[in-house]
Design a protein around this motif. Sequence first.
Motif, short mmCIF file in Angstrom:
data_model
loop_
_atom_site.label_atom_id
_atom_site.label_comp_id
_atom_site.label_asym_id
_atom_site.label_seq_id
_atom_site.Cartn_x
_atom_site.Cartn_y
_atom_site.Cartn_z
N GLN A 1 0.66 -1.25 -0.01
CA GLN A 1 -0.04 0.05 0.01
C GLN A 1 0.92 1.29 -0.05
OE1 GLN A 1 -2.61 -0.84 3.60
NE2 GLN A 1 -4.15 -1.59 2.19
N ASP B 1 2.20 1.79 -3.30
CA ASP B 1 1.58 2.12 -4.41
C ASP B 1 1.06 3.61 -4.50
OD1 ASP B 1 1.01 -0.65 -5.15
OD2 ASP B 1 -0.74 -0.89 -4.09
N ASN C 1 -2.29 1.70 -10.41
CA ASN C 1 -2.47 2.60 -8.89
C ASN C 1 -1.46 3.90 -9.28
OD1 ASN C 1 0.39 2.21 -8.81
ND2 ASN C 1 0.23 0.12 -8.23
N GLY D 1 -4.62 -2.23 -5.04
CA GLY D 1 -4.09 -0.69 -5.26
C GLY D 1 -4.50 0.17 -6.35
#
Length: 313
Positions: free
Chosen positions: A151, A154, A234, A266
């Motif tokens: 995360q 991303d 993403n 993502g």
Amino acid sequence: MSIVPTPEQQRIIAYPLRPLRVTAGAGTGKTTTMALRLAGLIRSAGLEPEQALGITFTNKAAEELADRLRMHLGDLAEAGRQVEVTTYHGFAHSLLAEFGPLVGIERGLAVITPGYQRQLLRDALGSRSRRLMDLTAPGARVEELAVLAGQMADHLVDPARPAVLGGTDQVAAERAEMAEVLLEYAARKRRLQAVDYSDLITLAHHLLATSPGVVARLRERYRAVLLDEYQDTNPAQRELLRLAFGNGFPVTAVGDAEQTIYEWRGASLRNFEDFPTHFPSPDGAPAEPLSLTHNRRSGTRIVQLANLVGRRI
């Protein structure tokens, strides 16, 4: 095989060398249209096949697009003249392989598998005592760290940033401890001269952000770029592509917000929706949006049923 494009397809095929967003519904002949667009630009706009670049999401999709291009380029393909087609991660990897030493990234980096990534995360987790993390279930903590690492990558968030490590409440302290593990994980990858898949994008972004000469070389190398399955990109991939091909470069992005399948990994729907402003025309105006709506794959009853289901969910 003779293909007669629909008026929608023909408008996209003949669109000039300017930024363009194409919304392509399921079964509307997206791959064929994009192959015909690139082949048309090569034959009518003075492009060499090597000056066009196609980027898509999976190796299978890249192979399919390359096959269609070879078919439509005909004699040029037979002579070995081909459009470069790769994946988003493949594009980032090629940038690092060619230009990485400019920012201290050695050529020949090993890309680790998800399994080895988790082993390194487990080693980083156990490298010292953790005051706040529950280590009675290390497997669960490793999965949480892998998700957090993905995360953060991303969204181009560095675990060393003060906003990540700072704060005084319990949540901030727990977050800071997880970030410390990710910093140790990053250090272990550096010692091994290895990267994970997320690193390919973040390192390529750092390369272009700090090396304007590389951006200039990319813009000299390519005169037209196709971004396929753009709805599954993403934010980090978007920013990498904006550095490389923003500011009026003739980019065609193809996708459909209704077909996003990688949100769990993502993908951002806003990428596709906001493409016209993220990749404006040379005069600063938003890129033009066009659509493919005629379904060539399914019969009327199937299309009607799909539309009915779509309205109910």
